[in-house]
Design an enzyme around this catalytic site. Structure first.
Site, PDB file in Angstrom:
ATOM      1  N   HIS A 108      40.128  47.718  22.419  1.00  0.00           N
ATOM      2  CA  HIS A 108      38.946  48.279  22.049  1.00  0.00           C
ATOM      3  C   HIS A 108      38.901  49.662  21.334  1.00  0.00           C
ATOM      4  O   HIS A 108      40.164  50.145  21.491  1.00  0.00           O
ATOM      5  CB  HIS A 108      38.216  48.570  23.218  1.00  0.00           C
ATOM      6  CG  HIS A 108      37.883  47.886  24.475  1.00  0.00           C
ATOM      7  ND1 HIS A 108      38.936  47.485  25.424  1.00  0.00           N
ATOM      8  CD2 HIS A 108      36.901  47.151  25.077  1.00  0.00           C
ATOM      9  CE1 HIS A 108      38.273  46.637  26.281  1.00  0.00           C
ATOM     10  NE2 HIS A 108      37.014  46.713  25.974  1.00  0.00           N
ATOM     11  N   ASP A 111      40.330  52.477  23.112  1.00  0.00           N
ATOM     12  CA  ASP A 111      41.669  52.431  23.888  1.00  0.00           C
ATOM     13  C   ASP A 111      42.768  52.907  23.015  1.00  0.00           C
ATOM     14  O   ASP A 111      43.545  53.767  23.570  1.00  0.00           O
ATOM     15  CB  ASP A 111      42.134  50.800  24.071  1.00  0.00           C
ATOM     16  CG  ASP A 111      41.125  50.124  24.749  1.00  0.00           C
ATOM     17  OD1 ASP A 111      40.304  50.597  25.861  1.00  0.00           O
ATOM     18  OD2 ASP A 111      41.193  48.772  24.501  1.00  0.00           O
ATOM     19  N   GLU A 275      36.952  34.029  30.258  1.00  0.00           N
ATOM     20  CA  GLU A 275      37.868  34.732  31.389  1.00  0.00           C
ATOM     21  C   GLU A 275      37.807  34.096  32.598  1.00  0.00           C
ATOM     22  O   GLU A 275      36.803  34.066  33.275  1.00  0.00           O
ATOM     23  CB  GLU A 275      37.454  36.312  31.476  1.00  0.00           C
ATOM     24  CG  GLU A 275      38.465  37.075  32.408  1.00  0.00           C
ATOM     25  CD  GLU A 275      38.327  38.540  32.034  1.00  0.00           C
ATOM     26  OE1 GLU A 275      38.272  38.979  31.086  1.00  0.00           O
ATOM     27  OE2 GLU A 275      38.284  39.268  33.235  1.00  0.00           O
ATOM     28  N   ASP A 303      40.607  34.936  28.168  1.00  0.00           N
ATOM     29  CA  ASP A 303      41.312  35.957  28.778  1.00  0.00           C
ATOM     30  C   ASP A 303      41.868  35.546  29.963  1.00  0.00           C
ATOM     31  O   ASP A 303      41.153  35.090  30.944  1.00  0.00           O
ATOM     32  CB  ASP A 303      40.149  37.205  28.897  1.00  0.00           C
ATOM     33  CG  ASP A 303      39.962  38.045  27.843  1.00  0.00           C
ATOM     34  OD1 ASP A 303      40.218  37.851  27.070  1.00  0.00           O
ATOM     35  OD2 ASP A 303      39.188  39.088  27.841  1.00  0.00           O
ATOM     36  N   ASP A 314      36.050  41.680  40.023  1.00  0.00           N
ATOM     37  CA  ASP A 314      36.912  41.276  39.079  1.00  0.00           C
ATOM     38  C   ASP A 314      38.175  42.058  39.358  1.00  0.00           C
ATOM     39  O   ASP A 314      38.292  43.057  38.672  1.00  0.00           O
ATOM     40  CB  ASP A 314      35.976  41.772  37.846  1.00  0.00           C
ATOM     41  CG  ASP A 314      36.478  41.593  36.557  1.00  0.00           C
ATOM     42  OD1 ASP A 314      37.448  40.499  36.536  1.00  0.00           O
ATOM     43  OD2 ASP A 314      36.333  41.930  35.599  1.00  0.00           O
ATOM     44  N   ASP A 316      41.298  41.122  38.275  1.00  0.00           N
ATOM     45  CA  ASP A 316      41.868  41.341  36.806  1.00  0.00           C
ATOM     46  C   ASP A 316      43.181  41.233  37.464  1.00  0.00           C
ATOM     47  O   ASP A 316      44.103  41.931  36.590  1.00  0.00           O
ATOM     48  CB  ASP A 316      41.643  42.411  36.114  1.00  0.00           C
ATOM     49  CG  ASP A 316      40.092  42.191  35.305  1.00  0.00           C
ATOM     50  OD1 ASP A 316      39.859  41.130  35.171  1.00  0.00           O
ATOM     51  OD2 ASP A 316      39.889  43.229  34.901  1.00  0.00           O
ATOM     52  N   ASP A 346      44.310  39.545  29.984  1.00  0.00           N
ATOM     53  CA  ASP A 346      43.290  40.814  30.266  1.00  0.00           C
ATOM     54  C   ASP A 346      43.258  40.941  31.838  1.00  0.00           C
ATOM     55  O   ASP A 346      42.377  40.367  32.557  1.00  0.00           O
ATOM     56  CB  ASP A 346      41.570  40.289  29.862  1.00  0.00           C
ATOM     57  CG  ASP A 346      40.543  41.325  29.919  1.00  0.00           C
ATOM     58  OD1 ASP A 346      41.066  42.525  30.725  1.00  0.00           O
ATOM     59  OD2 ASP A 346      39.613  41.172  29.876  1.00  0.00           O
TER      60      ASP A 346
HETATM   61  C1  XLS Z   1      35.818  43.270  31.208  1.00  0.00           C
HETATM   62  C2  XLS Z   1      35.955  42.447  30.331  1.00  0.00           C
HETATM   63  C3  XLS Z   1      36.529  43.348  29.081  1.00  0.00           C
HETATM   64  C4  XLS Z   1      36.587  42.533  27.845  1.00  0.00           C
HETATM   65  C5  XLS Z   1      36.831  43.179  26.571  1.00  0.00           C
HETATM   66  O1  XLS Z   1      35.517  42.700  32.507  1.00  0.00           O
HETATM   67  O2  XLS Z   1      36.797  41.282  30.409  1.00  0.00           O
HETATM   68  O3  XLS Z   1      37.972  43.531  29.202  1.00  0.00           O
HETATM   69  O4  XLS Z   1      37.477  41.495  27.749  1.00  0.00           O
HETATM   70  O5  XLS Z   1      35.860  44.117  26.512  1.00  0.00           O
HETATM   71 NI    NI Z   2      37.829  40.093  29.341  1.00  0.00          NI
HETATM   72 NI    NI Z   3      37.531  41.048  33.481  1.00  0.00          NI
END
Ligand code: XLS
Ligand code: NI
Ligand code: NI
Length: 444
Positions: A108, A111, A275, A303, A314, A316, A346
């Protein structure tokens, strides 16, 4: 800034380039399955998988959560959220990515470069960092898989960005995406992603949903038009997520997103970035989301991460489940691969995994899990057993009646006539779910 001849960063002392050492190695800082140049279905693994590192999780993640302070030990983070700190972080990120041996990264705008006091200052920061990113890309050959703009962290985006009730916020977001597209283009980015951020609602009573979704479509059209204007030919992606941070995100799942794109004339310009953890939050398996997008020509990029079955959020996490990566790679191969997309991690290391070396363990595990998934999926395809079972299940559609229905020559009258004459349909055959599942386990 002087040209970067070589990276002077030493953020990861004692860790050398991660190499493929095969399944029997005892070295945990080595690949057991990911061999970049190994051919699978005639294509090197690196081109099937196109791994990307997420700048936000790996280089901006602090380990803070709603209950506690940052935990990450990042010895190079001595300069805070300054331009100097950002430029130093680029060196660290490229040292990491080079040692890991990935071909891509994603970021981003906020970032990589700190937000300034004004939009103009933020843009200057971004230009300064992008110049360094570009030199490091040229030095290493690592490429930008996709760029995006952070339209959710700053308090101005409290009500969303493109869907904000405040028209000036929409305008600011437009300016931010305009700049992010320019930078993505300058860095040779292969794509640009829209993830909803705060585009959604917490309460329908205070929300004009029609107006907000119309604005989101207008915003995406402006982005597509500007990309054309500046000659950005990368792929646009829309990333579904059903909730978090809002209780309902407008990019809920692939079905919702694809409908939105079609309803607003954007279907020629935008594909899905799917994702895993978002799929499960939406109540779907990742394989469902991939299949749903793939069957309609909207499979763009993924992702890669996973949720925790016992934590409904989430989280991740890095993917290590071979069954999951097999499902993912089987479906991706079925739809002809991801290029120009790829597999973006991600994913974030747990806040309890706070040492720099944990970043390596996390990515190595994810890359090996995907390499195994790829090899297993290719073996399943080569053997053809699953496809054979599937063909058998639908065999009646190869009968004269099935062919006539599919070719569009039948209607309710003709079909009624046929069934009245027969009295009843042929009995169904078993779905053989357990056989399918057992057969899949023979490949894993
Ligand atoms: C958030 C999203 C973010 C996107 C990019 O949950 O996964 O990380 O991939 O903005
Ligand atoms: Ni994402
Ligand atoms: Ni996410």
């Amino acid at each position: 800034m002087a040209a970067v001849a070589r990276n002077s960063s030493q953020a990861f002392p004692g860790i050398d380039a991660i190499r493929y050492e095969g399944p029997t190695t005892k070295n945990m800082l080595a690949f057991r399955h990911y061999d970049a140049s190994e051919l699978v279905e005639g294509v090197p693994m690196r081109d099937h998988l196109r791994f990307a590192v997420s700048y936000w999780h790996s280089f901006r993640g602090t380990g803070s959560d709603p209950f506690g302070a940052p935990t990450m030990l990042r010895p190079w983070e001595t300069r805070g959220d300054t331009l100097e700190g950002a430029l130093n972080r680029v060196e660290v990120a490229f040292e990491f990515m080079e040692k890991l041996g990935v071909g891509f990264y994603c970021f981003h705008d906020r970032d990589v470069a700190p937000e300034g006091k004004t939009l103009a200052e933020s843009n200057r920061h971004l230009d300064a960092v992008a110049a360094s990113l570009k030199l490091h890309q040229e030095r290493t050959g690592i490429q930008l898989l996709w760029g995006t703009a952070n339209l959710f962290s700053n308090p101005r985006y409290v009500h969303g960005a493109a869907t904000s009730c405040n028209a000036e916020v929409f305008a600011y977001a437009a300016a931010q995406v305009k700049k992010a597209l320019e930078v993505t283009l300058a860095l040779g980015g292969k794509g640009y992603t829209f993830w909803g951020g705060r585009e959604g609602y917490q309460c329908l009573w205070n929300t004009d949903m029609k107006r907000e979704m119309d604005h989101l479509a207008r915003f995406m059209h402006m982005a597509v038009a500007y990309a054309k204007e500046i000659g950005f030919t990368g792929q646009f992606y829309f990333e579904p997520k059903p909730r978090e941070p809002t209780k309902h995100q407008y990019d809920f799942d692939c079905a919702t997103c694809i409908n939105f794109l079609r309803a607003n004339g954007l279907e020629q310009h935008v594909k899905m970035n799917i994702e895993t953890n978002h799929a499960t939050l939406a109540g779907h398996e990742m394989q469902h989301e991939l299949e749903y997008a793939g069957m309609q020509g909207f499979l763009g990029s993924i992702d890669a991460n996973t949720g925790d079955p016992l934590v409904g959020w989430d989280t991740d996490q890095f993917p290590t489940n071979i069954y999951l990566t097999t499902q993912v790679m089987y479906t991706i191969l079925k739809y002809g691969g991801l290029i120009p997309g790829g597999i973006n991690f991600d994913a974030k290391v747990r806040r309890e995994s706070f040492e720099p070396v944990d970043l390596f363990h996390a990515h190595i595990g994810g890359m090996d899990a995907f390499a195994r998934g790829l090899k297993i999926a290719a073996a399943m395809r080569a053997d053809g057993g699953i496809q054979k079972l599937l063909d058998d299940r639908y065999a009646s559609w190869s009968s004269p009646l099935g062919r006539r229905i599919d070719s569009g020559t039948e209607n309710f009258h003709t079909l009624e006539k046929e069934m009245l004459a027969k009295g009843d349909s042929e009995p169904c055959t078993s779905g053989r779910q357990e056989l399918f599942e057992n057969l899949i386990n023979t490949y894993i």
